[in-house]
Design an enzyme around this catalytic site. Sequence first.
Site, PDB file in Angstrom:
ATOM      1  N   GLY A   1      -4.694 -59.077   5.489  1.00 33.48           N
ATOM      2  CA  GLY A   1      -4.580 -59.029   6.950  1.00 33.48           C
ATOM      3  C   GLY A   1      -3.581 -60.003   7.527  1.00 33.48           C
ATOM      4  O   GLY A   1      -3.412 -60.054   8.753  1.00 33.48           O
TER       5      GLY A   1
ATOM      6  N   LYS B   1     -11.689 -50.309  -6.917  1.00 35.30           N
ATOM      7  CA  LYS B   1     -10.862 -51.487  -6.612  1.00 35.30           C
ATOM      8  C   LYS B   1     -11.825 -52.644  -6.452  1.00 35.30           C
ATOM      9  O   LYS B   1     -12.654 -52.660  -5.535  1.00 35.30           O
ATOM     10  CB  LYS B   1     -10.056 -51.261  -5.331  1.00 35.30           C
TER      11      LYS B   1
ATOM     12  N   ASN C   1      -3.146 -51.847   4.220  1.00 39.17           N
ATOM     13  CA  ASN C   1      -4.031 -51.267   5.230  1.00 39.17           C
ATOM     14  C   ASN C   1      -3.657 -51.730   6.640  1.00 39.17           C
ATOM     15  O   ASN C   1      -3.237 -50.953   7.498  1.00 39.17           O
ATOM     16  CB  ASN C   1      -5.471 -51.651   4.889  1.00 39.17           C
TER      17      ASN C   1
HETATM   18  C1  LIG Z   1      -8.128 -52.029   2.318  1.00 41.58           C
HETATM   19  C2  LIG Z   1      -8.231 -53.058   1.309  1.00 41.58           C
HETATM   20  O1  LIG Z   1      -8.536 -52.808   0.190  1.00 41.58           O
HETATM   21  C3  LIG Z   1      -7.896 -54.441   1.711  1.00 41.58           C
HETATM   22  O2  LIG Z   1      -8.872 -55.310   1.267  1.00 41.58           O
HETATM   23  C4  LIG Z   1      -6.557 -54.688   1.144  1.00 41.58           C
HETATM   24  O3  LIG Z   1      -6.499 -55.684   0.277  1.00 41.58           O
HETATM   25  C5  LIG Z   1      -5.459 -54.494   2.123  1.00 41.58           C
HETATM   26  O4  LIG Z   1      -4.964 -55.652   2.691  1.00 41.58           O
HETATM   27  P1  LIG Z   1      -4.066 -55.603   4.004  1.00 41.58           P
HETATM   28  O5  LIG Z   1      -4.943 -55.141   5.085  1.00 41.58           O
HETATM   29  O6  LIG Z   1      -3.550 -56.990   4.191  1.00 41.58           O
HETATM   30  O7  LIG Z   1      -2.956 -54.626   3.765  1.00 41.58           O
END
Ligand SMILES: CC(=O)[C@@H](O)[C@H](O)COP(=O)(O)O
Length: 261
Positions: free
Chosen positions: A152, A91, A201
């Site tokens: 986030g 990713k 996440n």
């Molecule tokens: C875990 C990861 O790859 C993060 O960089 C992702 O983009 C998730 O974003 P959130 O934490 O906003 O769900």
Amino acid sequence: MFYDVDLHSRLMLGTAQYPSPAVLAAAIEASGAEVITVSLRREGAAGQAFRDLLRQSGRRILPNTAGCHTAREAVTTAQMARELFGTRWIKLEVIGHADTLQPDPFALLEAARILCAEGFEVFPYTTEDLILGERLIEAGCRVLMPWGAPIGSGQGLRHEEALRSYRAHFAGVPVVIDAGIGAPSQAARAMEMGFDAVLLNTAVARATDPVAMARAFGTAIAAGRMAFEAGLMPRRDMAVASTPALGLADLGPADLGEALA
Ligand SMILES: CC(=O)[C@@H](O)[C@H](O)COP(=O)(O)O
């Protein structure tokens, strides 16, 4: 299909910020996710114990380059990830802006070109820009990952109309909504719009009960997909009576008089 891999679950789960390794393991289990993503820089793929936990989960690992700010950093991190996890999946995150954590489109494309040429199977974290998406496909990416909202932030699908166009424009390409999802209803919405998966996440890791929240997301995503496949009714501007008028008594003034007599 993500790089010729068929997945049953359309949730991809991040592994950062959980209160403990035990909660992370239980959340992965509860989510039903078959793909988990891990940051090499943030976790430092944090030692053998953390890697063992991820491997023991039995899930497919999608390493990510979170925290990289240049194409060079991202490429080096991807190469390390390939060694460490024995996977060509990556990713690709190249962050352009410290406040918004938004992707740097130029560095992203540069890194994607290099990594695809090296045989990586790249999942690029991108904006919803259509031209950039086309260039990423030309570079060799066979999956696109536009952001829902800043990482986030929990804002959900911030530019829903643009994402709708994105989905239509890349109709034949697997498209995953990545980042900014704060609630299961937002993830379900993405699935109802026809996206192929959701990666998230923070919303799980920072929930009061991450394990229950992981289960809620897994269920919402499955329901959203089911609704998409069932075919949602068209949205209308005006009311349309849902009860058919057919077969109703036609009580004109004369009939009314009789009925009341
Ligand atoms: C875990 C990861 O790859 C993060 O960089 C992702 O983009 C998730 O974003 P959130 O934490 O906003 O769900």
